[in-house]
Design a protein around this motif. Structure first.
Motif, PDB file in Angstrom:
ATOM      1  N   ALA A 185     -26.313  11.549  -2.881  1.00  0.00           N
ATOM      2  CA  ALA A 185     -25.025  10.943  -2.540  1.00  0.00           C
ATOM      3  C   ALA A 185     -24.099  11.959  -1.886  1.00  0.00           C
ATOM      4  CB  ALA A 185     -24.380  10.362  -3.802  1.00  0.00           C
ATOM      5  N   LEU A 186     -24.186  13.215  -2.314  1.00  0.00           N
ATOM      6  CA  LEU A 186     -23.368  14.259  -1.693  1.00  0.00           C
ATOM      7  C   LEU A 186     -23.718  14.439  -0.217  1.00  0.00           C
ATOM      8  CD1 LEU A 186     -23.327  16.918  -4.563  1.00  0.00           C
ATOM      9  CD2 LEU A 186     -21.321  15.755  -3.610  1.00  0.00           C
ATOM     10  N   GLY A 187     -24.937  14.058   0.145  1.00  0.00           N
ATOM     11  CA  GLY A 187     -25.316  14.114   1.552  1.00  0.00           C
ATOM     12  C   GLY A 187     -24.438  13.242   2.423  1.00  0.00           C
ATOM     13  N   GLU A 188     -23.883  12.165   1.842  1.00  0.00           N
ATOM     14  CA  GLU A 188     -22.958  11.323   2.594  1.00  0.00           C
ATOM     15  C   GLU A 188     -21.717  12.124   2.988  1.00  0.00           C
ATOM     16  OE1 GLU A 188     -21.083   8.016   4.387  1.00  0.00           O
ATOM     17  OE2 GLU A 188     -23.161   8.569   3.981  1.00  0.00           O
ATOM     18  N   GLY A 189     -21.329  13.071   2.135  1.00  0.00           N
ATOM     19  CA  GLY A 189     -20.205  13.936   2.489  1.00  0.00           C
ATOM     20  C   GLY A 189     -20.514  14.837   3.661  1.00  0.00           C
ATOM     21  N   VAL A 190     -21.766  15.286   3.743  1.00  0.00           N
ATOM     22  CA  VAL A 190     -22.182  16.097   4.890  1.00  0.00           C
ATOM     23  C   VAL A 190     -22.114  15.257   6.163  1.00  0.00           C
ATOM     24  CG1 VAL A 190     -24.053  17.431   5.908  1.00  0.00           C
ATOM     25  CG2 VAL A 190     -23.649  17.537   3.440  1.00  0.00           C
ATOM     26  N   PHE A 191     -22.614  14.012   6.087  1.00  0.00           N
ATOM     27  CA  PHE A 191     -22.541  13.126   7.250  1.00  0.00           C
ATOM     28  C   PHE A 191     -21.085  12.857   7.638  1.00  0.00           C
ATOM     29  CE2 PHE A 191     -26.811  11.474   5.709  1.00  0.00           C
ATOM     30  CZ  PHE A 191     -27.511  12.204   6.641  1.00  0.00           C
ATOM     31  N   GLY A 192     -20.227  12.678   6.612  1.00  0.00           N
ATOM     32  CA  GLY A 192     -18.820  12.449   6.897  1.00  0.00           C
ATOM     33  C   GLY A 192     -18.182  13.633   7.598  1.00  0.00           C
ATOM     34  N   THR A 193     -18.547  14.822   7.175  1.00  0.00           N
ATOM     35  CA  THR A 193     -18.035  16.033   7.819  1.00  0.00           C
ATOM     36  C   THR A 193     -18.488  16.107   9.273  1.00  0.00           C
ATOM     37  OG1 THR A 193     -18.088  17.213   5.700  1.00  0.00           O
ATOM     38  CG2 THR A 193     -18.006  18.549   7.701  1.00  0.00           C
ATOM     39  N   ILE A 194     -19.763  15.823   9.491  1.00  0.00           N
ATOM     40  CA  ILE A 194     -20.295  15.852  10.866  1.00  0.00           C
ATOM     41  C   ILE A 194     -19.573  14.832  11.739  1.00  0.00           C
ATOM     42  CG2 ILE A 194     -22.332  15.389  12.276  1.00  0.00           C
ATOM     43  CD1 ILE A 194     -24.019  16.502   9.971  1.00  0.00           C
ATOM     44  N   ALA A 195     -19.338  13.623  11.181  1.00  0.00           N
ATOM     45  CA  ALA A 195     -18.653  12.579  11.944  1.00  0.00           C
ATOM     46  C   ALA A 195     -17.236  13.013  12.313  1.00  0.00           C
ATOM     47  CB  ALA A 195     -18.623  11.285  11.140  1.00  0.00           C
ATOM     48  N   ALA A 196     -16.526  13.601  11.335  1.00  0.00           N
ATOM     49  CA  ALA A 196     -15.154  14.022  11.596  1.00  0.00           C
ATOM     50  C   ALA A 196     -15.105  15.121  12.652  1.00  0.00           C
ATOM     51  CB  ALA A 196     -14.505  14.509  10.295  1.00  0.00           C
TER      52      ALA A 196
END
Length: 430
Positions: free
Chosen positions: A237-248
């Motif tokens: 689930a923390l991987g979603e935070g990595v994706f969110g960072t990349i998106a931002a």
């Protein structure tokens, strides 16, 4: 003694059918299987779908429908994952039928995820709740699990009653979910009906395990294995935070090139995700559950808030990206809140589970909790008073950092003392 008698037992390389007699809950070296890891990936994709829909809804200004839809989606996913994981910890045979039924459950996860856009949209429009595809996927998952419980009931007499109790309660709940999907219910009535079905779902494990604890037929789940399973899903689930960072960062660099804001977002995203990971593993769940199995229910179901808040943090970082996109009008305060609130829920839930498992309200850890709340509040206040989103997020990211520093410098001694006291009651190895 002949050389023939010294030959090792033949390896089992096929996956023929086996009886589900229950695993040894003191089994040495018990770890998550490749099948369980594959199963978790289906949920990772579903978390990402729910997070994206949640972020888009917030960016469009539809905050309340987005929150309701996200909560509904995450509960459905996490509840199904929890039920499978505890069953597998107790009865995993890794035979071909177990594998195929797990594949069916993965298909159900995919179907559920495909139904999420229609569900979010119907909540947003305030019309009849369109949860038909979503519930269809959920029912597919649960029916496959019922088949597993029936296998366990048929395989041996010891766990037959417990397994049948699970099978009956889960089956009744699925009938209720199907009725809810078929009837053209508004959101309010659908939620009320869902509450009834949910109570049936929750009652199943409570009844089965409480009866089993009295007569020695509670499911033989493995404390260290189940703690590892939860931690692995938390990491995924923390991987979603990595994706969110990349998106931002991608949005910022596309619009403005590499800048101070872009660099800050990389730092904020990575520190937040890494800090939350560090904080999560401060709780000695496996060690406590090995001694006190009766503490498993609140810990296990309390993870709904852990998983949902982690996924929501990733979605919050997506929302930060929307503040740099000219097609959306997301305020800095909204974006900071979208990150701060899920981080706050995560930290408070971790502190609560820590206190519950160790049966203590440690003054120092309570102080750390208050400090993290103060840091997050400061980040929101700064954004509301005109500070840039980058500076506000830099302050907010320190919330888990404060906890980590406090724990590593002082708090770990308190945790060790509490754990030593608990482990004195540990059962003798056999």
């Amino acid at each position: 003694m002949t050389s023939e008698t010294l030959k090792p037992a033949p390896r089992r390389l096929n996956h023929g059918l086996q009886r589900m007699l229950g695993r040894d809950n003191h089994e040495q070296g018990r770890a998550a299987t490749p099948l369980e890891l594959l199963y978790d990936l289906a949920f990772a994709a579903s978390f990402a779908t729910a997070g994206n829909l949640f972020a888009h809804g917030i960016a469009e200004g539809h905050t309340v429908p987005a929150i309701i839809g996200f909560g509904f989606a995450m509960f459905s996913l996490v509840w199904a994952w929890i039920n499978f994981s505890w069953f597998a910890s107790a009865f995993d045979t890794d035979d071909w039928l177990f594998r195929l039924l797990t594949m069916v459950q993965m298909a159900g996860v995919v179907i559920l995820a495909l139904g999420l856009p229609a569900m979010f949209e119907s909540i947003d429009h305030g019309e009849v709740l369109d949860n038909r595809v979503m519930i269809a996927g959920y029912v597919v998952m649960r029916v496959a699990l019922v088949c597993q419980w029936l296998r366990a009931a048929r395989s041996g007499s010891r766990y037959r009653t417990t397994a049948m109790t699970y099978a009956v309660f889960v089956s009744v709940a699925q009938i209720l979910w199907i009725v809810i999907a078929i009837l053209p219910l508004t959101l309010v009535f659908a939620l009320l009906g869902g509450l009834v079905a949910l109570l049936v779902e929750i009652a199943g494990p409570l009844v089965a395990e409480s009866r089993g604890a009295k007569n020695g037929t509670a499911t033989p789940w493995h404390a260290h294995h189940i703690a590892e399973r939860y931690s692995l899903l938390a990491i995924i689930a923390l991987g979603e935070g990595v994706f969110g960072t990349i998106a931002a960062v991608t949005t910022v660099t596309t619009e403005y090139g590499w800048s101070f804001d872009a660099i800050v977002l990389v730092v904020v995203g990575m520190v937040l995700i890494f800090g939350m990971w560090w904080v999560y593993f401060m709780v000695p769940a496996a060690e406590v559950l090995h001694v006190h199995r009766e503490r498993s229910f609140p810990w296990g179901y309390g993870h709904f808030f852990i998983f949902a808040s982690i996924a929501a943090t990733g979605a919050g970082l997506h929302i930060v990206a929307y503040t740099f996109d000219e097609h959306y009008h997301v305020s800095d305060v909204t974006a900071v809140l979208a990150v701060a609130i899920p981080v706050l829920i995560f930290l408070l839930t971790v502190f609560t589970l820590y206190s519950y498992l160790l049966r203590t309200i440690d003054a120092f850890h309570a102080l750390l909790a208050l400090a993290s709340v103060a840091v997050l509040a400061a980040s929101v206040v700064m954004a509301a008073n005109g500070a840039s989103i980058s500076v506000s997020l830099l302050v907010g990211m320190l919330a888990p950092v404060v906890v980590v520093i406090g724990y590593e410098s002082v708090g770990h001694r308190h945790a060790a003392a509490h754990l030593d006291r608990i482990e004195q009651d540990a059962p003798a190895p056999h």
